[in-house]
Structure formats: C-alpha cells, structure tokens
Design a protein around this motif. Structure first.
Motif, mmCIF file in Angstrom:
data_model
loop_
_atom_site.group_PDB
_atom_site.id
_atom_site.type_symbol
_atom_site.label_atom_id
_atom_site.label_comp_id
_atom_site.label_asym_id
_atom_site.label_seq_id
_atom_site.Cartn_x
_atom_site.Cartn_y
_atom_site.Cartn_z
ATOM 1 N N ASN A 120 0.817 -1.216 0.000
ATOM 2 C CA ASN A 120 0.000 0.000 0.000
ATOM 3 C C ASN A 120 0.848 1.264 0.000
ATOM 4 O O ASN A 120 0.437 2.288 -0.538
ATOM 5 C CB ASN A 120 -0.975 -0.027 1.172
ATOM 6 C CG ASN A 120 -2.247 -0.779 0.829
ATOM 7 O OD1 ASN A 120 -3.140 -0.251 0.172
ATOM 8 N ND2 ASN A 120 -2.307 -2.040 1.240
ATOM 9 N N HIS A 167 1.625 1.555 -3.622
ATOM 10 C CA HIS A 167 0.424 1.988 -4.335
ATOM 11 C C HIS A 167 0.208 3.489 -4.131
ATOM 12 O O HIS A 167 -0.180 4.206 -5.079
ATOM 13 C CB HIS A 167 -0.789 1.205 -3.834
ATOM 14 C CG HIS A 167 -2.048 1.498 -4.567
ATOM 15 N ND1 HIS A 167 -2.232 1.203 -5.900
ATOM 16 C CD2 HIS A 167 -3.211 2.085 -4.154
ATOM 17 C CE1 HIS A 167 -3.440 1.569 -6.281
ATOM 18 N NE2 HIS A 167 -4.051 2.119 -5.236
ATOM 19 N N THR A 168 0.475 3.976 -2.930
ATOM 20 C CA THR A 168 0.377 5.408 -2.662
ATOM 21 C C THR A 168 1.411 6.182 -3.472
ATOM 22 O O THR A 168 1.113 7.238 -4.047
ATOM 23 C CB THR A 168 0.573 5.676 -1.153
ATOM 24 O OG1 THR A 168 -0.449 5.003 -0.426
ATOM 25 C CG2 THR A 168 0.521 7.168 -0.842
ATOM 26 N N TYR A 177 6.552 5.694 6.424
ATOM 27 C CA TYR A 177 5.946 4.378 6.197
ATOM 28 C C TYR A 177 6.867 3.206 6.547
ATOM 29 O O TYR A 177 6.379 2.121 6.894
ATOM 30 C CB TYR A 177 5.484 4.256 4.746
ATOM 31 C CG TYR A 177 4.236 5.050 4.445
ATOM 32 C CD1 TYR A 177 2.985 4.612 4.870
ATOM 33 C CD2 TYR A 177 4.307 6.259 3.747
ATOM 34 C CE1 TYR A 177 1.834 5.336 4.599
ATOM 35 C CE2 TYR A 177 3.159 6.992 3.467
ATOM 36 C CZ TYR A 177 1.927 6.536 3.894
ATOM 37 O OH TYR A 177 0.789 7.255 3.628
ATOM 38 N N GLN A 214 0.459 6.997 -6.928
ATOM 39 C CA GLN A 214 -0.436 8.155 -7.068
ATOM 40 C C GLN A 214 0.377 9.451 -7.109
ATOM 41 O O GLN A 214 0.035 10.381 -7.844
ATOM 42 C CB GLN A 214 -1.445 8.207 -5.918
ATOM 43 C CG GLN A 214 -2.122 6.894 -5.563
ATOM 44 C CD GLN A 214 -2.619 6.104 -6.752
ATOM 45 O OE1 GLN A 214 -3.319 6.634 -7.615
ATOM 46 N NE2 GLN A 214 -2.271 4.819 -6.793
ATOM 47 N N ASP A 245 -7.011 5.683 -2.893
ATOM 48 C CA ASP A 245 -5.743 5.082 -3.269
ATOM 49 C C ASP A 245 -4.590 5.493 -2.362
ATOM 50 O O ASP A 245 -3.505 4.913 -2.452
ATOM 51 C CB ASP A 245 -5.402 5.422 -4.724
ATOM 52 C CG ASP A 245 -6.313 4.718 -5.713
ATOM 53 O OD1 ASP A 245 -6.524 3.508 -5.536
ATOM 54 O OD2 ASP A 245 -6.817 5.362 -6.643
ATOM 55 N N PHE A 246 -4.802 6.465 -1.520
ATOM 56 C CA PHE A 246 -3.764 6.897 -0.583
ATOM 57 C C PHE A 246 -3.936 6.145 0.736
ATOM 58 O O PHE A 246 -5.032 6.149 1.312
ATOM 59 C CB PHE A 246 -3.854 8.399 -0.340
ATOM 60 C CG PHE A 246 -3.412 9.233 -1.512
ATOM 61 C CD1 PHE A 246 -2.153 9.806 -1.543
ATOM 62 C CD2 PHE A 246 -4.261 9.422 -2.597
ATOM 63 C CE1 PHE A 246 -1.745 10.564 -2.628
ATOM 64 C CE2 PHE A 246 -3.862 10.184 -3.687
ATOM 65 C CZ PHE A 246 -2.597 10.753 -3.707
ATOM 66 N N TYR A 247 -2.843 5.561 1.205
ATOM 67 C CA TYR A 247 -2.899 4.832 2.472
ATOM 68 C C TYR A 247 -2.716 5.827 3.614
ATOM 69 O O TYR A 247 -1.605 6.062 4.116
ATOM 70 C CB TYR A 247 -1.838 3.742 2.509
ATOM 71 C CG TYR A 247 -1.826 2.966 3.810
ATOM 72 C CD1 TYR A 247 -3.016 2.544 4.411
ATOM 73 C CD2 TYR A 247 -0.634 2.653 4.442
ATOM 74 C CE1 TYR A 247 -3.013 1.849 5.602
ATOM 75 C CE2 TYR A 247 -0.608 1.950 5.637
ATOM 76 C CZ TYR A 247 -1.811 1.552 6.213
ATOM 77 O OH TYR A 247 -1.796 0.864 7.408
ATOM 78 N N ILE A 275 -1.991 15.163 -1.345
ATOM 79 C CA ILE A 275 -3.009 14.118 -1.412
ATOM 80 C C ILE A 275 -4.150 14.564 -2.308
ATOM 81 O O ILE A 275 -4.491 15.760 -2.350
ATOM 82 C CB ILE A 275 -3.528 13.772 0.002
ATOM 83 C CG1 ILE A 275 -4.444 12.549 -0.034
ATOM 84 C CG2 ILE A 275 -4.214 14.969 0.650
ATOM 85 C CD1 ILE A 275 -4.760 11.989 1.342
#
Length: 544
Positions: A416, A419-420, A471, A423, A536-538, A504
């Motif tokens: 994730n 995935h972030t 993260y 974006q 889509d943002f964790y 974001i």
C-alpha cells in the motif's frame, strides 16, 4: 463480530506468510545473532565465486551427508574464514590444497584457520565435508528445515525451506545475504524410485544401480536461502514462453497423480510471466530457465525453482486475502512466489532487516498482475482490500546486523505504500519504467533500503525522504485532520514524522484536486460540505 473474525484470520495468515516467523518480535539479541547477521571480519575479506554442493539424502534415516566445494576471491589478506552450519549438523573435515585445516566452532559459526597465505586477488578453494540429521520443518515454510513427508501413494516426498532461518540449517556456506555466489552446481543423490530437483538447469544424470543422482547448474548469482532440494515421485512437462529476451524454458515438476490438474492449473505461470515482464522487465534468469516444483508445504521463492503447494486452488489455499473477490482470480502462490524472481532473487536485500524490499514489492506485484489483466480499478480494489491485514505493530525495517526482519506488515503495508507512491508519480508509464529501471539498475545485486529510496527519489523527481521515514520507520499512519465550517475547509497532517508534507488527492464539490497539507493548519474556501479523500492513498482521516 463475523467481520472481525474474518479480518483476524487474515491477519494470522499474513503474519506468518512465507518467511520464518522465528525472527519476528525478537527484542534481545545474542552473540549468535551477531555472528549470523553481521559481516564479521572472518567474512569480509573474501568474495564468493562458486559452490559445488554435493548432498546425499537418506529418507529412511532423515539424514544427509555430503560436501561443499567453496571457491572464493581474496579481497585482502586474512587467515581465518567463517563458514556457517547449524546444529545438529556437523562439519566433519575441511581441506585446502590437500591439507586438513583446524576448525573452531562457536555455535553455528565455524572458524577455519587457513595454512596457505591468502594473497589479494587470488582465487582459492576450500573443501568442506558435513553430515547429520538436519532440523525437521514441522510447519514449513514458516519454521524451516527439511520436510520429510509422504505422498498419497506412500512414497517419500521431501523438500527444503529456510528463508530467515538460513541455508546453514542444512548445508555449510557463507550464510549472509550480502554476498551471493556467482554460480554453482548442486548434485543430489536420492532414492532410486524418486527424482531430485534443484535450481537452474539439469546438466547430468548419473547412472547408478541404487540411487538417482542428478546434477543441476545455476549460471547466475543466487542467494543461499534460494538454494533448494526437492525429491518426489515427479513427472515433468514444459513449455516455451516467448519473452522479452527470447525463448524461456518453463518447466513443471509435479507428483505423477497431479499431472492432469497441473497442466490446466499452471496456465497462471505464463500469464504471470507476461504481466511481470511488462511491469518489471525481462525475467532475470533466462540462462537458468523457470521451474515450478510441487512440494509438501505451501511454497517458497527458490530461484529458478519456485516451489508450489497451494493444492491447485485459486487464491491463498482457496481464500481471498483482500476480501474483494479479486484474490480468487489467480493462484496466490504462483503469482506471489514467482514475483520474487524480480524482488528477492534479482534484487536481494543485503541485510534481512530490509526484507520489505522483497515482500513489499512482491505483494504489490499481486495487484499489478490484476492491473494487467483486469484493469486499474480491480488492482486498486485488491490492494486496498489487503489493508485489513495490516497490524502496525512495529516498523517495516528490522534491526541491522543481527539477522532480524521487520514487521510482517512488510507485505501489505509495503504494497500500500508503493500503491500510494504510484499516485504521487501521477504517470503510470513513468511508474512502470521506474519499476523496470530498478530491475535493470540493480540487476543481480544485493542492495540496501537507502539505495532503493535514493533511486525512487531520483527517478520520480520527488524528495521521498520523509515519505519513506513515515511508512518504513514508524508505525504511524498519516492522518488528515479536517474541519468544514461556513464554507471553509481547514486541514492538516497529524501522526506524522517531522517535515512530512505529502500531497493528497481529494474530491471537493464533486471535483478531484490536490491538497498540500502540512503539520500546521491550512484553509481553503469550498462551496459545500462535500469532501472525500482519494481511496488510493494509504492514510487515515479525522473529521472534527
């Protein structure tokens, strides 16, 4: 309550998925941890170039014996070498140039006093004999060792698995991730009625009245835990994949009774290869071919000899780890473990503390497989669905130099996070080229987290220092705190590291736009109370 139990069951699966859980949650480290996990002086002075691993497997006694011929290049003069082998295995003798050498044992580390002067730049060879009853894996692959099982016909079904625990659980080697051997032979002596399968290509079958003796050759660098022995009542079928570097031999070794189901079920393998060559670049080991080998445990990413035990089911033993339905569109073990050919086997962490590089990118590959065949929305559904498995119990990066991996969140928190990042890049083709570039820039190399961070920062054009600090190194999830009052949106980041300022995407008044929050409050005029954060943002959110 039902939803909680489902989520909790998934968490248990992920928390033990693939790597030996023995290393997780360990806070106090021992002298043995340092010997295993650090680049000791007795390791640093020499560079591995070649192994010839010769192992005889006696199934009835659960016993193995053999030798490892170790070729190495001298980087600087030193007269003591560390070779690792875990109890109850034992080194019986060590020779160099026909002279027997003194061996001093300190737990799993064996310190060999060399007689021959070790001159910088020279290539030397050591011959190590060993034997014993290796640790039996009770719940492979999580606890590791040898699996001594029987197939449905009562024949021996044997396999090794040793990620985290270390290859020295069953054979003597330089058991640290930083130094991969350049190439190796693996010769396996198995019972006469069984077929031994290992990494690379089969180069010789020795005629013997009482045993099957197969020799395999690995032409590319390989990490120690990627070396494996698989013995069973196998049959073989194969196909040729037309890949980016030409013809790729894809071989499948399965139990004879599973041949027909495997021929149908393993169609996911060329689909995997097509998708991952698109996303990550050419398969890294054309010279060694690709194999799926059936084993009596779930599976593991052994290089060019990926092991499979998912019972010919879609998903993870028939389950969807994302809870969305998309996880049943593929066989989890085929996709995930083969994805490690790029991230773990091609790009390998130098220290197991950085194992998120293996598991984060490979877990992310699951949704890229879906992206390739089912589209971006399906891909997003899947990876977002896996957030239910994240525990945020400890950071993704472990403690260095003591053979300690980080949180099992390295799988789906890692996915994730990536995935972030996709974006933030805002350009899917650029993102794809960055993933391919990683596998080109660090082709057949061992790497650190810093190297991966620096590459992604440089090629994205974004300083990702605080992003990765957030993260990878904390358990805090960025929280967008906001308030809407009288046509004004007030917002800021909380639960963040210093200087974290990730932009974001949000939906305001039905339109998508970027916000640039910081730790201090900011304001923006809006026309209504309609406000949503892009899924889509964790991140977390907190409306005041």
């Amino acid at each position: 309550m039902k939803n909680f139990l489902l989520a909790f069951s998934a968490i248990l699966l992920i928390s033990t998925c693939h790597s030996q859980g023995l290393l997780q949650g360990k806070e106090k480290f021992t002298h043995q941890d340092t010997l295993r996990g650090s680049i000791t002086p007795e390791r640093a002075w020499w560079d591995l170039t070649y192994y010839f691993l010769d192992v005889k497997v006696l199934a009835k006694k659960k016993y193995i014996s053999g030798s490892n011929t170790i070729q190495y290049r001298v980087l600087k003069p030193f007269q003591v070498m560390q070779i690792d082998l875990q109890e109850p295995m034992r080194i019986t003798s060590v020779y160099q140039d026909n002279k027997k050498l003194k061996v001093t044992r300190d737990g799993s580390a064996h310190f060999i006093t060399l007689i021959k002067p070790q001159t910088t730049g020279t290539i030397n060879t050591l011959y190590v004999s060993y034997d014993g009853k290796p640790k039996e894996a009770i719940n492979a692959p999580w606890d590791g060792g040898f699996s001594w099982k029987k197939d449905q016909n009562g024949k021996d079904f044997i396999a090794t698995s040793c990620q985290g625990l270390g290859a020295s659980v069953w054979w003597p080697n330089k058991d640290h991730m930083y130094d991969e051997v350049d190439s190796m032979h693996i010769r396996i002596t198995a019972p006469k009625d069984l077929i031994p399968v290992s990494n690379g290509r089969l180069v010789h079958i020795q005629d013997h009245p009482k045993a099957n003796i197969y020799t395999w050759f690995v032409n590319n660098p390989i990490n120690n835990y990627g070396v494996n022995v698989n013995i069973g009542d196998y049959t073989n079928f194969s196909e040729v994949f037309k890949g980016e570097k030409g013809d790729l031999d894809m071989n499948y070794y399965v139990l004879k009774e599973n041949l027909e189901i495997a021929k149908d079920h393993f169609k996911d393998a060329p689909k995997m290869m097509k998708a991952f060559e698109h996303w990550f670049g050419p398969y890294p080991f054309y010279e060694d071919s690709f194999k799926l080998v059936e084993v009596p445990y779930l599976g593991m990413e052994h290089q060019s000899s990926v092991t499979y035990g998912n019972q010919y089911k879609q998903g993870y033993l028939g389950r969807d780890l994302s809870g969305t339905g998309w996880g049943l569109k593929f066989d989890f073990i085929i996709i995930h473990e083969a994805g490690h050919e790029w991230f773990a086997n091609n790009i390998t962490n130098k220290d197991i503390a950085d194992m998120w590089i293996h598991e984060g990118f490979t877990s992310y590959s699951e949704n890229l497989f879906l992206d390739y065949y089912y589209g971006k929305d399906a891909s997003a559904d899947y990876v977002i669905g896996t957030r239910a498995n994240i525990q945020n119990d400890k950071p993704l990066i472990g403690t260095y130099n003591v053979n300690n991996e980080g949180s099992s969140d390295m799988y789906y928190k890692g996915a994730n996070m990536l995935h972030t990042l996709r974006q933030l890049i805002e350009d899917d083709e650029k993102w794809r080229q960055m993933l391919r570039g990683l596998n080109s820039e660090f082709y057949h190399q061992t790497v650190t987290t810093k190297q991966i961070e620096d590459y992604l920062s440089e090629h994205s054009g974004i300083d990702l220092t605080e992003f990765f600090n957030q993260y990878l190194r904390t358990i805090k999830i960025p929280t967008l705190e906001y308030e809407i009052k009288k046509g004004e949106l007030k917002y800021r980041w909380t639960d963040i590291v210093e200087d974290f300022d990730m932009p974001i995407q949000v939906d305001i008044d039905g339109k998508s736009e970027w916000l640039f929050p910081k730790a201090k409050w900011q304001t923006k005029n809006i026309k209504s109370d309609s406000f949503n954060i892009d899924r889509d943002f964790y991140v977390n959110s907190n409306k005041i």
